[in-house]
Design an enzyme around this catalytic site. Sequence first.
Site, short mmCIF file in Angstrom:
data_model
loop_
_atom_site.label_atom_id
_atom_site.label_comp_id
_atom_site.label_asym_id
_atom_site.label_seq_id
_atom_site.Cartn_x
_atom_site.Cartn_y
_atom_site.Cartn_z
N SER A 63 -3.94 8.30 16.54
CA SER A 63 -3.43 7.55 15.26
C SER A 63 -3.51 5.98 15.67
CB SER A 63 -1.61 7.55 15.47
OG SER A 63 -1.37 6.59 14.20
N LYS B 167 -6.30 9.66 12.95
CA LYS B 167 -5.88 9.21 12.21
C LYS B 167 -5.63 7.11 11.74
CE LYS B 167 -0.77 8.67 11.71
NZ LYS B 167 0.47 9.80 11.39
N GLY C 182 3.92 11.51 16.16
CA GLY C 182 4.11 11.02 17.14
C GLY C 182 5.05 9.31 16.95
N GLU D 42 -1.65 10.71 4.23
CA GLU D 42 -0.24 10.82 4.85
C GLU D 42 0.85 9.85 3.76
OE1 GLU D 42 -0.03 11.20 9.18
OE2 GLU D 42 1.99 10.32 9.66
N LYS E 222 -4.35 4.30 10.18
CA LYS E 222 -3.55 3.44 9.55
C LYS E 222 -4.36 2.37 8.52
CE LYS E 222 0.80 5.08 11.63
NZ LYS E 222 1.61 5.94 11.59
N ASP F 6 -3.14 7.22 6.57
CA ASP F 6 -1.45 7.33 6.92
C ASP F 6 -1.25 5.82 6.52
OD1 ASP F 6 1.19 7.33 7.58
OD2 ASP F 6 1.33 7.81 9.52
N LYS G 108 7.67 15.61 13.07
CA LYS G 108 8.47 14.83 13.88
C LYS G 108 9.55 15.69 14.22
CE LYS G 108 5.31 10.76 12.78
NZ LYS G 108 5.88 9.20 12.27
N ASP H 210 4.85 12.98 5.58
CA ASP H 210 5.86 12.53 7.17
C ASP H 210 6.94 11.97 6.72
OD1 ASP H 210 6.72 10.78 9.07
OD2 ASP H 210 5.10 10.29 9.77
O1 OSB Z 1 3.73 7.24 10.88
O2 OSB Z 1 3.13 8.61 12.13
C1 OSB Z 1 3.72 7.71 12.01
C2 OSB Z 1 3.82 5.76 15.09
C3 OSB Z 1 5.03 4.97 15.21
C4 OSB Z 1 5.82 4.54 13.73
C5 OSB Z 1 5.68 5.91 12.32
C6 OSB Z 1 4.35 6.61 13.10
C7 OSB Z 1 3.21 6.23 14.18
C8 OSB Z 1 2.29 6.47 14.76
C9 OSB Z 1 2.03 7.29 16.40
O3 OSB Z 1 1.32 7.57 13.89
C10 OSB Z 1 1.26 8.22 16.18
C11 OSB Z 1 1.41 8.57 18.00
O4 OSB Z 1 2.87 8.45 18.84
O5 OSB Z 1 0.60 7.92 18.90
MG MG Z 2 3.57 8.36 9.40
#
Ligand code: OSB
Ligand code: MG
Length: 374
Positions: free
Chosen positions: A138, A164, A293, A216, A166, A191, A265, A241
Site C-alpha cells: 500500500s 495499492k 493492514g 477501495e 492512496k 484506496d 482487517k 474497508d
Molecule cells: O485504508 O487500508 C487502509 C493504513 C492505515 C489506515 C488505513 C489503511 C492503511 C493502509 C496500510 O493502507 C496498509 C499496510 O499496513 O501496509
Molecule cells: Mg483502506
Amino acid sequence: MIRIDQITLREIHLPLREPFRISSGVVAERRIALLELRDASGAVSWSECVAGEWPNYSSETIDTAWLAIEAYVAPRVLGVSFAAPGDVHAALERDFRGHQMAKAAVEMGVWGVAAEQQGVPLARLIGGVRERIAVGISLGIQPSPQALAEKAAAAIAEGYHKVKIKIEPGRDIAYVRAAREALPSAELMADANNAYTLDDAATLAELDALNLMMIEQPLAHDDLVRHGTLQRQLRTALCLDESITSLERAQDMVALGAGRIINIKPGRVGGFAASLAIHDYCQQQGIPVWCGGMLESGVGRAYNVALASLPNFTLPGDVSPSRRYWAQDIVSPEWTMDAAGTMGVPLHRPGIGIEVDTARVDALTVRRAVLRAS
Ligand code: OSB
Ligand code: MG
C-alpha cells in the site's frame, strides 16, 4: 478451556521508515499498543491493538482503546473460563457497543494463547490452508504522479503482487494513470479512505478506464447505500474497508450491491471470530476477500498472516514484510518476502510464530499497565 489471568498492556513508539500519507492524515511514528496475555495454564501470547494515533480511520485511537481495554474489555475476559477462543467475541459484544479495535486486541490475543496452549500454529488453529501468502504493498500519497509511478514500478520489480495507490481529490486520476502507464499489466488498485462523495462520481468513473482490480472505500466510512449507488455506475469493483465492521455489514454490502470485494482487517471487526464469519460468508457468496493492514508491528502482522492463509483470501493483501515499515521490527524472525513476492506462514512452531524482542520492547515502552482478575 482457556482462562486469562493477566494482561500486560504497553504502549511503544516505533518510527516508520517513511511517513505514510492517506487522504485523512499522515503518520511518521506509530504509537502501538501491545498486549501480553497469560493463561492460567501458563501459556503466553502477544497481540496488538491496531487503533491509530488520531480518529481519522475510525473513531478509535490508541488512547480510547487503552481506556476501553482497561475499563471494559479486560474485566470481561480476565478470570473468565471460555470453552474456546471463538466464545470471546459474543462475550464482548453483549451490551457493549463499538470499540472494535480494543475488543479485537484482547480477543485475538486469546486465539494466540489458545494456539500456544494447544501446541498448534495459529494458522492451523483457524483453518488456514496456505503455506505462503501473496504480498501486496500500500503506497501512501506521493508528492507527484512521477514519484508514485517510480515507487510502484520499484515495488513490482521487487516482486509485490499488487500495488495499492492512496488517492484523494486532486491527487487521483493523474497519479493512477502515471502508475498504469509505467506498469501496463500490473495489478493496481486505488484506496480513497472516504475522501469522495457521489458528487465526485464523474471523477471516479474516469478510473474505470485504468483497468484497476478495485477501488477501495471511496465514500463515507458508514455509508453502504451510496456505495451501492456508485457501484451501479462503475465497471470497476468497489472494495469496502471502513464500512465493514461486522458480519452483518458484510451481509448488507451484498444485499445493497455496495461492493464486490471485502478488505478484512481483524481489528476493524472486533477480532478473529468475526473475521472468520465474514470470510466464510463471503466464500459462500462468491465475494473474494484480502487481508488489509494498519501499519502493524511484527506482532499484529502475525495475526494478519495467519488470517490470510484461509482459503477465500484469494487476493494479495496489504501484509508487507517488516522492512517495508521499520528499520528494525520488534519480532524475530522479522517478516520477509521472497523474490516471488510471497511470505511464509509460520507452520513449524505453536502459537503466532514469532518471538517478541522483549528487551527492545522494554526500551521502546512509554507506558505500561498490568491488568489482573479482580
Ligand atoms: O485504508 O487500508 C487502509 C493504513 C492505515 C489506515 C488505513 C489503511 C492503511 C493502509 C496500510 O493502507 C496498509 C499496510 O499496513 O501496509
Ligand atoms: Mg483502506
